[in-house]
Design an enzyme around this catalytic site. Structure first.
Site, PDB file in Angstrom:
ATOM      1  N   LYS A 200     -27.675 -14.217  49.077  1.00 40.78           N
ATOM      2  CA  LYS A 200     -25.970 -14.147  47.911  1.00 40.78           C
ATOM      3  C   LYS A 200     -25.585 -14.053  49.392  1.00 40.78           C
ATOM      4  CE  LYS A 200     -23.461 -11.616  45.138  1.00 40.78           C
ATOM      5  NZ  LYS A 200     -22.527 -10.614  43.932  1.00 40.78           N
TER       6      LYS A 200
ATOM      7  N   SER B 165     -23.593  -7.234  38.327  1.00 42.65           N
ATOM      8  CA  SER B 165     -23.954  -8.383  38.990  1.00 42.65           C
ATOM      9  C   SER B 165     -25.463  -8.905  39.521  1.00 42.65           C
ATOM     10  CB  SER B 165     -22.839  -8.893  40.311  1.00 42.65           C
ATOM     11  OG  SER B 165     -21.678  -8.776  40.273  1.00 42.65           O
TER      12      SER B 165
ATOM     13  N   SER C  72     -21.525 -10.781  39.423  1.00 43.26           N
ATOM     14  CA  SER C  72     -21.769 -12.975  40.155  1.00 43.26           C
ATOM     15  C   SER C  72     -22.290 -13.257  41.100  1.00 43.26           C
ATOM     16  CB  SER C  72     -20.591 -11.990  41.360  1.00 43.26           C
ATOM     17  OG  SER C  72     -21.278 -10.668  42.180  1.00 43.26           O
TER      18      SER C  72
HETATM   19  N1  GLN Z   1     -18.039  -8.918  36.645  1.00 35.32           N
HETATM   20  C1  GLN Z   1     -17.985  -7.543  37.294  1.00 35.32           C
HETATM   21  C2  GLN Z   1     -17.022  -7.968  37.441  1.00 35.32           C
HETATM   22  O1  GLN Z   1     -15.913  -8.800  37.482  1.00 35.32           O
HETATM   23  C3  GLN Z   1     -19.200  -7.194  38.482  1.00 35.32           C
HETATM   24  C4  GLN Z   1     -19.345  -7.432  39.712  1.00 35.32           C
HETATM   25  C5  GLN Z   1     -19.869  -6.795  40.112  1.00 35.32           C
HETATM   26  O2  GLN Z   1     -20.924  -6.331  39.847  1.00 35.32           O
HETATM   27  N2  GLN Z   1     -20.165  -7.561  41.443  1.00 35.32           N
HETATM   28  O3  GLN Z   1     -16.189  -6.942  38.686  1.00 35.32           O
END
Ligand code: GLN
Length: 501
Positions: free
Chosen positions: A77, A176, A152
């Site tokens: 990532k 994410s 994400s």
């Molecule tokens: N979708 C969640 C957010 O937008 C989690 C994001 C993540 O785990 N980095 O905060």
């Protein structure tokens, strides 16, 4: 296209039956054939990977130990620091940033023999659930390119599902790793907070962030976890405890294991209704997802586990607490992007204006929204009402989960409320987008581990993931339970390949 097991691939490379270089070229060919369509990678490191693969082959030829991930291509990532190599967080703010050091996980992967193939797309600074918040354009779901891959870590999950790499790393602050794994039909593990070093992970919300593996199967996720887990003095929140082996016990089964369906996240499940607890359930989990979940519970029961229903009422407050705590921490962490120390600068008449102009140009809409929400939640007069209250929910949740784990060994619930949705379906409504995280957030707030395993498909033919949660450091137990689900899961068609194989 068949995705090969990373572990068997590594064994072949280590024994000299196949070269790391050849393995790499096969994966690079898949990337060239299909990544223009999917957009999983921000950067493919073909030349660097070739040098590295040749070095692995030379080590094997010289009889040196090659490592458990010998020659295995891994995608990272793009919020994981790679020395001298662009690390953008899919943000204009960092689009030219080359970190002067490697993240600890990157060093550990290399030490295990892995070959880094590239940096994957994400929602800007990991804020999002669909990878549509990337400054460089969205990633598409390999199973249906009109759908999102989740987020994400959508680029990492799509890369594994498309066979671009057998393994990828993601980061999980509110889901994410697990949610994109579910939407792309792969396995995603969020380890216990502190189990994997965060050194070199660009910070989003430091009390929640955790790095973990995304893989095509449970074994590979376990092998990768073992390679990256363990104490690191460079991360002050790193746990100084030995890593219990995961892979060696993976086939021990679940006979006698006590599993609890978490009522708050499975309200429409037949078992929850039978227990009279459906009113505790949050609305919004799709019927086909609940149906798969019930089938997963049946499978665990058939394998010898007892399945009950457990309630943790504070779970319904999790989303609200998370969307105060995470933006609060983000507003503080992202203060460092001031136009001076990192990344993008827009020159202006004085320093304050330069700072404002740089941040205005460098950050996208969702990042700005989080910074504003977080700054507000932390401001004098509102701190107690918002941030303080959210912290109290977090404490309550920890207590309720501790009580639940007195009765059951693991909890079972969906990973995401629906299968992959259409691109653009939720971009206009941030609250609708945030609802994707309702099932994954609790284990970030508690710091406990959780894993998403594919379990069949929804009515639209797209992958469904089910989630197992356990107490701190229960990764060995979670992964062996996940292995039982994997064996029992209905067959799922792999994502189409970009090349004939
Ligand atoms: N979708 C969640 C957010 O937008 C989690 C994001 C993540 O785990 N980095 O905060």
């Amino acid at each position: 296209m068949s995705v090969e097991r990373a572990s068997s691939l590594a064994a072949e490379v280590a024994s000299g039956r196949r070269t790391a270089r050849r393995v790499l070229e096969e994966h690079l060919a898949r990337i060239s054939a299909r990544d223009a369509e999917l957009g999983a990678f921000n950067l493919v490191l073909a030349d660097e990977a070739r040098v590295r693969a040749d070095a692995v082959d030379a080590a094997v030829a010289a009889g040196e130990p090659a490592g458990p991930l010998a020659g295995v291509p891994v995608a990272l990532k793009d919020n994981l620091c790679t020395r001298g190599v662009l690390t953008t967080c899919s943000s204009r703010m960092l689009q030219h940033w080359r970190p002067p050091y490697d993240a600890t996980v990157v060093q550990r992967l290399r030490a295990a023999g892995a070959v880094i193939v590239g940096k994957t797309n994400l929602d800007e600074f990991a804020m999002g659930s669909s990878t549509e918040n990337s400054a460089f354009g969205p990633t598409r779901n390999p199973h249906d390119v009109s759908r999102v891959p989740g987020g994400s870590s959508g680029g990492s999950a799509a890369a594994v599902a498309a066979g671009f790499a057998p393994l990828a790393l993601g980061s999980d602050t509110g889901g994410s790793i697990r949610q994109p794994a579910a939407l792309c039909g792969v396995v995603g593990l969020k380890p216990t907070y502190g189990r994997v070093s965060r050194y070199g992970l660009v910070a989003f919300a430091s009390s929640l962030d955790q790095i973990g593996p995304i893989a095509a199967n449970v074994t590979d996720a376990a092998v990768c976890f073992e390679a990256i887990a363990g104490h690191d003095p460079l991360d002050s929140t790193s746990l100084d405890a030995a890593v219990e082996p995961v892979t060696s016990g993976l086939r021990r089964g679940v006979d006698g294991l006590r599993v609890g369906l978490l009522a708050e996240l499975c309200g429409d499940s037949a078992r929850v209704k039978q227990a009279g607890l459906q009113s505790a359930g949050l609305a919004g989990v799709a019927p086909d997802v609940i149906d798969r979940l019930d089938a997963a519970a049946d499978a665990l029961e058939a394998a010898g586990a007892t399945v009950g229903v457990v309630s943790a009422p504070s779970v319904v407050l999790g989303l609200s607490a998370y969307y105060l705590i995470a933006p609060a921490e983000a507003s503080s962490n992202l203060a460092r992007y001031d136009g001076v120390r990192y990344g993008q600068r827009v020159d202006a008449a004085d320093a304050a204006e330069m700072n404002t102009e740089s941040r205005t140009a460098g950050f996208g809409a969702e990042v700005k929204r989080r910074i504003m929400l977080g700054t507000y939640a932390l401001s004098a007069g509102y701190y107690d009402a918002y941030y303080g209250k959210a912290l109290r929910v977090r404490t309550l949740m920890l207590r309720e989960f501790a009580a639940a784990y007195a009765d059951v060994d693991v909890l079972l619930c969906p990973t995401a409320p629906t299968t992959a949705f259409e691109l653009g379906a939720k971009t206009a409504d941030p609250l609708l987008m945030y609802l994707n995280d309702v099932c994954t957030i609790p284990s970030n707030l508690t710091g406990h581990p959780a894993v998403s395993v594919p379990f069949g498909t929804g009515d639209d033919g797209l992958p469904v993931g089910v989630q197992l949660m356990g107490p701190a450091l229960s990764e060995p137990l979670l992964m062996r339970t996940a292995a039982v689900l994997e064996d029992a899961a209905p067959a799922m068609a792999p994502a189409p390949a970009g090349v004939a194989e």
